[in-house]
Design an enzyme around this catalytic site. Structure first.
Site, PDB file in Angstrom:
ATOM      1  N   HIS A 158       0.833  -1.220   0.000  1.00 33.00           N
ATOM      2  CA  HIS A 158       0.000   0.000   0.000  1.00 33.00           C
ATOM      3  C   HIS A 158       0.859   1.258   0.000  1.00 33.00           C
ATOM      4  O   HIS A 158       0.418   2.308   0.460  1.00 33.00           O
ATOM      5  CB  HIS A 158      -0.951   0.036   1.202  1.00 33.00           C
ATOM      6  CG  HIS A 158      -1.657  -1.255   1.465  1.00 33.00           C
ATOM      7  ND1 HIS A 158      -2.907  -1.548   0.952  1.00 33.00           N
ATOM      8  CD2 HIS A 158      -1.273  -2.359   2.166  1.00 33.00           C
ATOM      9  CE1 HIS A 158      -3.266  -2.761   1.341  1.00 33.00           C
ATOM     10  NE2 HIS A 158      -2.293  -3.288   2.061  1.00 33.00           N
ATOM     11  N   SER A 279      13.843  22.264 -15.915  1.00 30.91           N
ATOM     12  CA  SER A 279      12.623  23.034 -16.113  1.00 30.91           C
ATOM     13  C   SER A 279      13.005  24.394 -16.669  1.00 30.91           C
ATOM     14  O   SER A 279      14.036  24.944 -16.296  1.00 30.91           O
ATOM     15  CB  SER A 279      11.901  23.195 -14.782  1.00 30.91           C
ATOM     16  OG  SER A 279      11.030  24.300 -14.834  1.00 30.91           O
ATOM     17  N   LYS A 285      14.966  22.172 -10.733  1.00 29.75           N
ATOM     18  CA  LYS A 285      14.341  20.920 -11.145  1.00 29.75           C
ATOM     19  C   LYS A 285      15.244  20.022 -11.992  1.00 29.75           C
ATOM     20  O   LYS A 285      15.994  20.482 -12.827  1.00 29.75           O
ATOM     21  CB  LYS A 285      13.070  21.206 -11.980  1.00 29.75           C
ATOM     22  CG  LYS A 285      11.942  21.827 -11.212  1.00 29.75           C
ATOM     23  CD  LYS A 285      11.254  20.866 -10.249  1.00 29.75           C
ATOM     24  CE  LYS A 285      10.468  19.795 -10.944  1.00 29.75           C
ATOM     25  NZ  LYS A 285       9.177  20.247 -11.425  1.00 29.75           N
ATOM     26  N   GLU A 292       9.220   8.723 -17.002  1.00 32.53           N
ATOM     27  CA  GLU A 292       7.858   9.242 -17.198  1.00 32.53           C
ATOM     28  C   GLU A 292       7.339   8.904 -18.591  1.00 32.53           C
ATOM     29  O   GLU A 292       6.193   8.490 -18.765  1.00 32.53           O
ATOM     30  CB  GLU A 292       7.834  10.766 -17.014  1.00 32.53           C
ATOM     31  CG  GLU A 292       7.990  11.216 -15.581  1.00 32.53           C
ATOM     32  CD  GLU A 292       8.037  12.727 -15.502  1.00 32.53           C
ATOM     33  OE1 GLU A 292       7.049  13.322 -15.057  1.00 32.53           O
ATOM     34  OE2 GLU A 292       9.057  13.327 -15.902  1.00 32.53           O
TER      35      GLU A 292
END
Ligand code: ARG
Length: 462
Positions: A158, A279, A285, A292
């Site tokens: 979980h 970024s 970033k 992804e």
């Protein structure tokens, strides 16, 4: 009427320009040119061997096909939409180059069995390439496991801290998934590797062909047994797309973990800069673009499987033009899975593991609570009661702001008089991990055994 069509005989009006474009597959099926030529050469050799055409004619045709292959490879071939597909582009060019004798190549053959052959040959080669990338990724996972055998991380259920596990154990979990994937790809090949050529358009051919000879030349395990099925079967493409979907499912799970692990909040790993981007607005970033994208691309590979299944659903026997639509989803799954495996192999190989951060996280969240319960069970307490004892212990820890190993013996014994001083031997991360020694467990010795097993298996394979 000045049509260049190979089937123009029956027609009095030229094809509508837009219909020509709409029905053509040359834009995407040209990638099969090598297999189309390979299949044609094998077919042509057989025609001569069976005295269906003369030896000299076969020699001319084969030389013509080889020169066309060289032209395509050198970028000197103009693919024409008016010639619809790769099969007719090559055949028309052959006739243009060697004259009317080129028209003998298509004897005893149809585009329906030809395309079924081309797709099988093409996919068979791509399967080998994909297996190669899969293998590289497996190797990278094993290397990461071997290089980080001491690293303990939190194991989750979980996504809540559950029990400590070896990072190597986590890597080997993905190794197992990919091992099954490799088995599935090998299985695709088993059923794919039969020659459909010789089915003609659908019913077979009136010429005395020798299908077994063609099959042998092309490295098939045999010939297909029913002409109607031969030209209408795309099971192998569906099977591949299903295997590809599973590979992507596995990669997407690994991708998700890499994305989480490389975040500032986890900080379990560092992905090499080569696989990330910055970024344009936030200077701090470093985005995990590669995982992804792979996670995102999983969707289209699932979609391709559904496209193919839906395409084939309810099609009457034998060939239908619908089936031309098999190529783009198939090709897209091949490209996507190949690219994803390749980039993952390099990324995993270069991933840096942050052992200290993983260890700190592994100690959080009362990850050794189950070990205390198991301890009580070994002292004679039924597991359900042990569960209750440790549940209360954890609640006490939360109230006191303490961790399990920080409790004094007196504190432990508030919850069960069975607990003695040796409890401290069981609640360290190492003790917890190494207690799980049975096959498939996370103990170092069990993981080392599996690592060795994997290495041996790979050595024996090659
Ligand atoms: N381009 C076609 C395909 O991909 C080849 C087979 C065409 N056969 C036919 N009878 N029109 O399916």
């Amino acid at each position: 009427m000045s049509q260049d069509k190979l089937w123009g005989g029956r027609f009095s009006q030229p094809t509508d320009k837009f219909v020509e474009e709409f029905t053509a597959s040359i834009d995407f099926d040209q990638r099969m040119y090598r297999y189309d030529i390979q299949g044609s050469i094998a077919h042509c050799r057989m025609l001569a061997r069976q005295a269906i055409i003369a030896d000299a004619e076969a020699t001319t045709i084969i030389a013509g096909l080889e020169s066309i292959r060289a032209d395509i490879e050198a970028g000197n071939f103009e693919f024409k939409v008016s010639l619809e597909d790769i099969h007719m582009n090559i055949e028309a060019r052959l006739i243009e180059r060697i004259g009317a004798v080129g028209g003998k190549l298509h004897t005893g053959r149809s585009r329906n069995d030809q395309v079924a052959l081309d797709v099988r040959l093409y996919l068979r080669d791509e399967l080998a390439t994909i297996l190669g990338y899969l293998d590289r990724l497996q190797e990278a996972l094993l290397d990461q496991a071997a290089a980080n055998l001491d690293v303990i991380m939190p194991g989750y259920t979980h996504l809540q801290t559950a029990q400590p596990v070896l990072f190597a154990h986590h890597m080997l979990a993905y190794y197992e998934m990919l091992r099954r994937d490799a088995g599935r790809l090998a299985d695709v090949k088993k059923r794919l590797n039969y020659l459909p050529l010789g089915a003609g358009a659908l019913a077979g051919t009136t010429f005395p062909i020798d299908r077994e000879f063609v099959a042998e030349q092309l490295g098939f395990d045999g010939v297909t047994r029913n002409s109607l099925d031969s030209v209408s079967d795309r099971d192998f493409a569906v099977e591949f797309c299903a295997a590809a979907a599973l590979i992507m499912m596995h990669l997407s799970r690994l991708a998700e973990e890499l994305i989480l692990w490389s975040s500032a909040d986890f900080h379990f790993i560092d992905l090499s800069d080569a696989f990330c981007t910055g970024s344009s607005i936030m200077p701090q970033k470093k985005n995990p673009d590669v995982p992804e994208l792979v996670r995102g691309k999983t969707g289209r590979v699932y979609g391709n499987l559904i496209s193919l299944l839906t395409l084939m659903k309810s099609l009457p026997l034998a060939y239908n033009k619908d089936m031309q639509e098999d190529k783009e989803p198939l090709f897209d799954s091949i490209d996507t899975v190949k690219g994803s495996l390749k980039v993952f192999a390099d990324m995993i190989a270069q991933m840096a593991v942050r052992a200290a951060e993983m260890r700190i996280a592994a100690a959080r969240g009362f990850s050794t609570a189950t070990d205390v319960a198991d301890y009580c069970v070994r002292k004679g307490l039924p597991f359900r009661q042990a569960h209750e004892v440790v549940g209360k212990t954890v609640r006490y820890c939360i109230e006191q702001g303490k961790d399990i190993p920080e409790l004094s013996l007196a504190e432990f014994r508030q919850f069960s008089p069975l607990i003695e001083a040796d409890i401290y031997d069981f609640v360290t991360l190492e003790a917890s991990v190494n207690a799980r020694r049975a096959t498939g467990g996370t103990a170092r010795e069990a993981v080392e055994r599996e690592l060795k097993r994997a290495r041996d298996e790979r050595r024996n394979k090659s």
